[in-house]
Design a protein around this motif. Structure first.
Motif, mmCIF file in Angstrom:
data_model
loop_
_atom_site.group_PDB
_atom_site.id
_atom_site.type_symbol
_atom_site.label_atom_id
_atom_site.label_comp_id
_atom_site.label_asym_id
_atom_site.label_seq_id
_atom_site.Cartn_x
_atom_site.Cartn_y
_atom_site.Cartn_z
ATOM 1 N N TRP A 125 0.825 -1.401 0.016
ATOM 2 C CA TRP A 125 0.129 0.004 0.011
ATOM 3 C C TRP A 125 0.920 1.224 0.025
ATOM 4 O O TRP A 125 0.374 2.357 -0.414
ATOM 5 N N PRO A 126 2.038 1.228 0.666
ATOM 6 C CA PRO A 126 2.839 2.562 0.665
ATOM 7 C C PRO A 126 3.162 3.187 -0.782
ATOM 8 O O PRO A 126 2.963 4.312 -1.171
ATOM 9 N N ALA A 127 3.388 2.152 -1.761
ATOM 10 C CA ALA A 127 3.749 2.720 -3.116
ATOM 11 C C ALA A 127 2.530 3.294 -3.674
ATOM 12 O O ALA A 127 2.711 4.390 -4.325
ATOM 13 N N ALA A 128 1.460 2.552 -3.482
ATOM 14 C CA ALA A 128 0.091 3.190 -4.051
ATOM 15 C C ALA A 128 -0.267 4.477 -3.442
ATOM 16 O O ALA A 128 -0.577 5.424 -4.323
ATOM 17 N N VAL A 129 -0.343 4.790 -2.312
ATOM 18 C CA VAL A 129 -0.633 6.077 -1.496
ATOM 19 C C VAL A 129 0.135 7.099 -2.015
ATOM 20 O O VAL A 129 -0.136 8.249 -2.327
ATOM 21 N N LEU A 130 1.462 6.684 -2.120
ATOM 22 C CA LEU A 130 2.468 7.649 -2.650
ATOM 23 C C LEU A 130 2.295 8.278 -3.973
ATOM 24 O O LEU A 130 2.315 9.539 -4.400
ATOM 25 N N ALA A 131 2.127 7.234 -5.000
ATOM 26 C CA ALA A 131 1.836 7.514 -6.270
ATOM 27 C C ALA A 131 0.660 8.233 -6.501
ATOM 28 O O ALA A 131 0.322 9.094 -7.396
ATOM 29 N N LEU A 132 -0.392 7.939 -5.604
ATOM 30 C CA LEU A 132 -1.789 8.631 -5.684
ATOM 31 C C LEU A 132 -1.658 10.119 -5.002
ATOM 32 O O LEU A 132 -2.699 11.030 -5.035
ATOM 33 N N ASP A 133 -0.729 10.502 -4.362
ATOM 34 C CA ASP A 133 -0.530 11.607 -3.385
ATOM 35 C C ASP A 133 -1.608 11.973 -2.355
ATOM 36 O O ASP A 133 -2.306 12.722 -2.324
ATOM 37 N N ALA A 134 -1.836 10.568 -1.683
ATOM 38 C CA ALA A 134 -3.139 10.524 -0.887
ATOM 39 C C ALA A 134 -2.823 11.341 0.386
ATOM 40 O O ALA A 134 -1.962 11.631 0.806
ATOM 41 N N ASP A 135 -3.876 11.894 1.043
ATOM 42 C CA ASP A 135 -4.255 12.443 2.143
ATOM 43 C C ASP A 135 -4.608 11.625 3.391
ATOM 44 O O ASP A 135 -5.481 10.619 3.319
ATOM 45 N N ILE A 136 -3.854 11.280 4.381
ATOM 46 C CA ILE A 136 -4.244 10.436 5.378
ATOM 47 C C ILE A 136 -4.471 11.148 6.718
ATOM 48 O O ILE A 136 -3.908 11.945 7.241
ATOM 49 N N GLU A 137 -5.640 10.706 7.178
ATOM 50 C CA GLU A 137 -6.225 11.578 8.233
ATOM 51 C C GLU A 137 -6.216 10.656 9.478
ATOM 52 O O GLU A 137 -6.298 9.535 9.747
ATOM 53 N N LEU A 138 -5.558 11.533 10.262
ATOM 54 C CA LEU A 138 -5.416 10.921 11.741
ATOM 55 C C LEU A 138 -6.241 11.621 12.870
ATOM 56 O O LEU A 138 -6.460 12.744 12.700
ATOM 57 N N ALA A 139 -6.814 10.878 13.761
ATOM 58 C CA ALA A 139 -7.591 11.360 14.942
ATOM 59 C C ALA A 139 -6.886 11.085 16.275
ATOM 60 O O ALA A 139 -6.465 10.061 16.480
#
Length: 279
Positions: A125-139
């Motif tokens: 998953w890390p490769a995919a979310v990096l390529a997608l320039d994802a936003d990761i939400e933390l609570a």
């Protein structure tokens, strides 16, 4: 081997989970799908005194489109992502990547949030979310915050998540079908020796690499080499792919030497780029 003794806690809400993390601090670990934490506990590489199981908290496994973005709950399983009609249509890199993870049993139980929070250097998953320039939400106890994927992975098994925070959502853009994930894997486990995710957009490309170094990374030298090219030649792709591991300190273990990982980074980057560009 059996895990060290621990106390099992099962919050009903995210706020309850956060409160337990605040109370127990670094003695507590979050349990999502369990495919990262439980093996580490059985080997006694991890010995938390408290397990905070978030698996029964409602509203954390959604996959939906909101305000022009795709929002994926942290408890969405790999299998749900692989089978999602919405993702196949609007963010096809995620279901493609999901299909490369482990086996059917792992995909049915493992979660995207748990995998990202664990930050295994061989995770997909890390490769995919990096390529997608994802936003990761933390609570956490201070409210919610968003971390860009490029700043989320800090080091080996280390992320920007604080000890009292819970990863709750991943937000990714809607993309075309010009994406690809190419991977050389460990045959027994399915973990990546070198995995490369590519997303081609108008005027540019993003490339995420996993399995090669202590943390997943954006191959920005490759991206710069292809900037502004909508249809690069085979030679141009080869030249760009040669930069996939520029200034990267590769891992070495029983599965692959550092030199072999560097070689695979170039090979799989070229393959992913050719497929994403349609060459």
């Amino acid at each position: 081997m059996y895990p060290a003794p621990f106390e099992y806690l099962r919050p009903a809400t995210i706020d309850e989970a956060i409160a337990l993390l605040v109370t127990h601090g670094e003695d507590a670990k979050i349990l999502a799908g369990g495919h990262s934490l439980i093996p580490a506990m059985k080997l006694r590489l991890a010995q938390p005194r408290y397990i905070v199981d978030i698996g029964r908290i409602r509203g954390m496994s959604h996959i939906r489109e909101t305000a022009g973005r795709i929002v994926v709950g942290a408890m969405a399983t790999h299998d749900a992502i692989e089978r999602s009609a919405l993702l196949r249509e609007k963010c096809p890199l995620l279901p493609e990547t999901a299909g490369h993870i482990g086996d059917v049993q792992v995909r049915n139980k493992g979660t995207i949030g748990g995998s990202l929070a664990h930050a295994d250097p061989a995770g997909d998953w890390p490769a995919a979310v990096l390529a997608l320039d994802a936003d990761i939400e933390l609570a956490g106890p201070r409210g919610r915050r968003t971390v860009k994927a490029d700043g989320f992975f800090v080091d080996l098994l280390t992320t920007a998540t604080a000890p009292d925070e819970v990863l709750v959502e991943i937000r990714v853009p809607i993309t075309s079908a010009k994406v690809a994930y190419e991977k050389t894997e460990q045959k027994a486990s399915g973990f990546a020796i070198a995995g490369v995710a590519v997303v081609v957009e108008q005027g540019g490309v993003r490339v995420g690499v996993t399995g090669v170094a202590a943390k997943a990374y954006r191959a920005k030298a490759v991206e710069r080499a292809l900037a502004g090219q909508s249809a690069p030649t085979a030679e141009g792709i080869a030249r760009a792919a040669a930069l996939a591991a520029e200034r990267v300190e590769a891992l070495g273990d029983i599965h692959a030497s550092p030199e072999y990982r560097l070689h695979l980074a170039e090979v799989n980057t070229a393959r992913a780029l050719r497929r994403a560009y349609g060459n």
